[in-house]
Design an enzyme around this catalytic site. Structure first.
Site, PDB file in Angstrom:
ATOM      1  N   VAL A   1       0.818  -1.212   0.000  1.00  0.00           N
ATOM      2  CA  VAL A   1       0.000   0.000   0.000  1.00  0.00           C
ATOM      3  C   VAL A   1       0.850   1.258   0.000  1.00  0.00           C
ATOM      4  CG1 VAL A   1      -0.236  -0.012   2.527  1.00  0.00           C
ATOM      5  CG2 VAL A   1      -1.951   1.164   1.112  1.00  0.00           C
TER       6      VAL A   1
ATOM      7  N   CYS B   1      19.391  -4.671   2.026  1.00  0.00           N
ATOM      8  CA  CYS B   1      18.682  -4.607   0.754  1.00  0.00           C
ATOM      9  C   CYS B   1      18.394  -3.156   0.374  1.00  0.00           C
ATOM     10  CB  CYS B   1      17.385  -5.409   0.838  1.00  0.00           C
ATOM     11  SG  CYS B   1      16.434  -5.442  -0.701  1.00  0.00           S
TER      12      CYS B   1
ATOM     13  N   CYS C   1      12.369 -11.974   3.014  1.00  0.00           N
ATOM     14  CA  CYS C   1      11.741 -12.441   1.773  1.00  0.00           C
ATOM     15  C   CYS C   1      12.377 -13.708   1.235  1.00  0.00           C
ATOM     16  CB  CYS C   1      11.768 -11.334   0.719  1.00  0.00           C
ATOM     17  SG  CYS C   1      13.419 -10.840   0.181  1.00  0.00           S
TER      18      CYS C   1
END
EC number: 2.8.1.13
Length: 359
Positions: free
Chosen positions: A11, A101, A194
């Site tokens: 979002v 990251c 992830c």
């Protein structure tokens, strides 16, 4: 400006892209493919960068009427994030892969390619603010503030960043997304690593590093138990030690030190975790005040653990003398320095370093 909107499929990046477009910029949406074998769906995991996330990002771009591309950074991600994560654990450190990251992929690599293609800036959904002088500030939403994970950027990278949602609290961002009809409006926040979608970090490290037996000892050096690998442990860990011999006073044990070279894991009391001095290297300066000796605040985790300190910054290292002790500070974590302010904006991020030693 020509702006690359980094579209994670969440979002925040959805509204960031929308706001960049509303501000009059030419916006292109880009989703980063970070795995050669991305999950089809996240299912129970709430990571990021899956095929589902890519599809969500594409739908938002279609609704906004802007081009959408997927850029494959999987090789660089493996080398600079996954391999670095494993190597850090092999050295007895506790790395933050999401921070790395941001540093190596979501800004350095993305911006490098973007500038080469003629773009002026990268817009992301991070909760932080860049003030009129170009300095990084905390977000007014304390619960979502992400200035800590941005403290590892360089000033050059920051000068090419836009954080369109950074001045707004998260509930309002969701409301704005709903008004636009974005399918991401009610999408849960991501929090898993992830590349470890099942959340089992120990199993991942076991497969990556393999068994390296060593010994758990107490602060006197007495051997308590053999272990399969120092990568199973982190500074401050209490659960999962499985030591059969109780302490003489019945108090719980915590991991206080990890010597990866010898495979020795030291355990002690909660008091043994107290740290009053931090040394850090890999310095990143985001403000000219980060030089010499000065007073500031330091944050060593993504959420909380902020204390005042005296910083002494040299060419390649800095030493922080904490005014209040911190508990469970590990090598490999980032120490991000802040200058407290009294104005309506949040504290100023001075810069950061990677922790190499504590005392």
């Amino acid at each position: 400006m020509r702006v690359l909107a980094a579209m994670s499929g969440g979002v925040d990046s959805s509204v960031a892209a929308s706001r960049a477009l509303e501000a009059g910029h030419e916006v292109i949406g880009v989703h980063l493919a970070l795995s050669k074998d991305a999950q089809q769906t996240r299912e129970s995991a709430r990571g990021c960068c899956s095929l589902e996330d890519s599809a969500d990002a594409r739908r938002v771009c279609d609704k906004l009427g802007i081009p959408f591309y997927v850029w494959d950074f999987s090789d660089r991600f493996k080398e600079e994030v996954i391999d670095d994560f494993v190597d850090s654990y092999e050295r007895g450190e506790t790395p933050n892969p999401c921070l790395r990251c941001n540093e190596k992929i979501k800004f350095a690599a993305l911006l490098e390619r973007g500038i080469a293609l003629g773009f002026d800036a990268v817009a992301t959904g991070h909760y932080a603010v860049i003030d009129d002088d170009g300095y990084l500030r905390r977000s007014p939403d304390d619960k979502k503030d992400q200035s800590y994970v941005l403290g590892v950027l360089t000033k050059h990278e920051l000068d090419h960043c836009l954080f369109p949602v950074g001045d707004t609290e998260k509930p309002l961002i969701r409301e704005e997304a709903a008004r636009h009809g974005f399918s991401t409006a009610s999408k849960p926040d991501s929090y898993d690593i992830c590349f470890i979608p099942d959340g089992n970090t120990q199993a991942f490290l076991g497969r990556s590093i393999g068994m390296r037996p060593g010994m758990i000892v107490d602060t006197s050096g007495a051997e308590l138990k053999e272990h399969d690998g120092a990568w199973n442990y982190t500074i401050g860990q209490r659960k999962g030690l499985d030591i059969k011999t109780p302490t003489h006073d019945g108090r719980p044990r915590y991991v206080t030190d990890i010597d990866a070279a010898t495979g020795t894991v030291t355990v002690g009391t909660r008091e043994d975790l107290a740290v009053t001095t931090i040394r850090a290297d890999r310095l990143k300066q985001l403000h000219p005040a980060m030089t010499g000796e000065f007073e500031c605040d330091v944050q060593v985790r993504a959420h909380g653990s902020v204390v005042p300190c005296t910083a002494r910054v040299g060419e390649s290292e800095m030493t922080l003398e904490l005014h209040e002790p911190l508990s469970g500070v590990a090598r490999g974590q980032a120490a991000v320095l802040y200058l407290p302010t009294d104005d309506e904006l949040g504290d100023i991020v001075l810069g950061s370093g990677t922790i190499i030693a504590t005392a």
